[in-house]
Design an enzyme around this catalytic site. Structure first.
Site, PDB file in Angstrom:
ATOM      1  N   GLY A  38       0.822  -1.207   0.000  1.00 41.80           N
ATOM      2  CA  GLY A  38       0.000   0.000   0.000  1.00 41.80           C
ATOM      3  C   GLY A  38       0.851   1.249   0.000  1.00 41.80           C
ATOM      4  CG  HIS A  39       3.214   2.260   3.372  1.00 42.96           C
ATOM      5  ND1 HIS A  39       3.102   1.116   4.133  1.00 42.96           N
ATOM      6  CD2 HIS A  39       2.679   3.254   4.118  1.00 42.96           C
ATOM      7  CE1 HIS A  39       2.555   1.410   5.296  1.00 42.96           C
ATOM      8  NE2 HIS A  39       2.267   2.696   5.318  1.00 42.96           N
ATOM      9  NE  ARG A 189      -2.508  -0.063  14.985  1.00 43.67           N
ATOM     10  CZ  ARG A 189      -2.362   1.202  14.623  1.00 43.67           C
ATOM     11  NH1 ARG A 189      -2.662   1.547  13.386  1.00 43.67           N
ATOM     12  NH2 ARG A 189      -1.927   2.123  15.468  1.00 43.67           N
TER      13      ARG A 189
END
Length: 287
Positions: A38-39, A189
């Site tokens: 995602g990053h 997470r």
């Protein structure tokens, strides 16, 4: 790729790049590290759109509450730098807490109303910490564009409000949620999840898909309360899911709505705990 730890050094580097290459566009991706795909997608978007790409990695203590997971937040500097390098990042800003907050902070940036629901309601003070550190980072980096993932859609709404209200010369670029093949939204997470929790967490994307299908197929008025109840019942199929919120609000104002067709766009936003791990997910529906 250059790795910078000090504010003044970063400022000088960006200033020199702008001076040497007149008219360049600076793209900025602020993160707390433990980078995933995602990053990487944010960095790739910045690389396509900008001449100079700056990534910050800083676990910001101001946005963690007293009982939250600051000490447990996952960190992996080696992997982060590998992701940054693979995506063509030019500068990685890796400051210490002492560099960012050399003395007790007496100035806090606080955005009202848009922060009072969803994560803002269940995590008091969280968005003050987000707004303050993002303001600091914008002042340090001086970007033309800043890239944020839509997984935290409330964060984007808060930052956009702040940028508009304070006339900050930066364009916020929202980027779509990146998911695993089975639908789970990527999150730093996720590493906390036990195997059963990981499997049960798929109920989040399943609930959002169900809700979107229901909306698209429904004829006539549709009440937000009816859709909300359907979403909650779907999530309750998971024996271990503990709902923090499953809310439906106008987007990006995050104001309550009754008839879903009364606004041009609304968000179905979820925060659910699986064991000790709290996950968020959302979808935005535009008519």
């Amino acid at each position: 790729m250059q790795i910078i730890h000090h504010i003044q050094e970063l400022r000088q580097l960006v200033r020199e790049a702008k001076s040497a290459r007149g008219g360049i566009k600076v793209g900025f991706v602020p993160t707390m590290g433990y980078l995933h795909q995602g990053h990487a997608s944010l960095l790739e978007a910045a690389r396509k759109q900008c001449d100079l790409v700056v990534l910050s990695i800083f676990v910001n203590p101001l946005q963690f509450g007293p009982n939250e997971d600051l000490s447990r937040y996952p960190r992996d500097e080696e992997r982060d730098l590998a992701v940054a390098k693979a995506t063509g990042t030019d500068i990685v800003f890796f400051p210490s807490v002492e560099e960012m907050y050399p003395r007790p902070t007496k100035t806090i940036v606080s955005v009202i109303e848009v922060t009072e629901r969803l994560c803002g309601a269940s995590r008091p003070g969280h968005f003050d910490g987000v707004a303050t550190v993002v303001t600091k980072l914008f002042n340090i980096v001086q970007p033309d564009y800043a890239f944020f993932g839509m997984k935290d859609a409330q964060q984007i709404a808060v930052i956009q409000q702040m940028v508009d209200d304070l006339n900050m010369p930066v364009e916020i670029v929202p980027c779509k949620i990146v998911r695993e093949e089975d639908g789970l939204a990527l999150s730093s997470r996720n590493v906390y999840l036990e195997p059963e929790e990981r499997e049960q967490a798929l109920i989040l994307s399943s609930a959002l898909n169900m809700a979107e299908k229901l909306v698209r197929e429904h004829k006539g008025p549709l009440l937000a309360s009816e859709l909300q109840e359907a979403v909650k019942q779907h999530i309750d199929q998971s024996s271990i899911a503990e709902i923090d919120y499953a809310d439906i609000l106008a987007y990006p104002s995050l104001e309550p709505i009754t008839d879903l067709r009364s606004v041009p766009a609304f968000i179905i936003a979820l925060a659910v705990k699986f064991g000790k791990t709290r996950l968020i997910d959302n979808t935005i529906i535009r008519w």
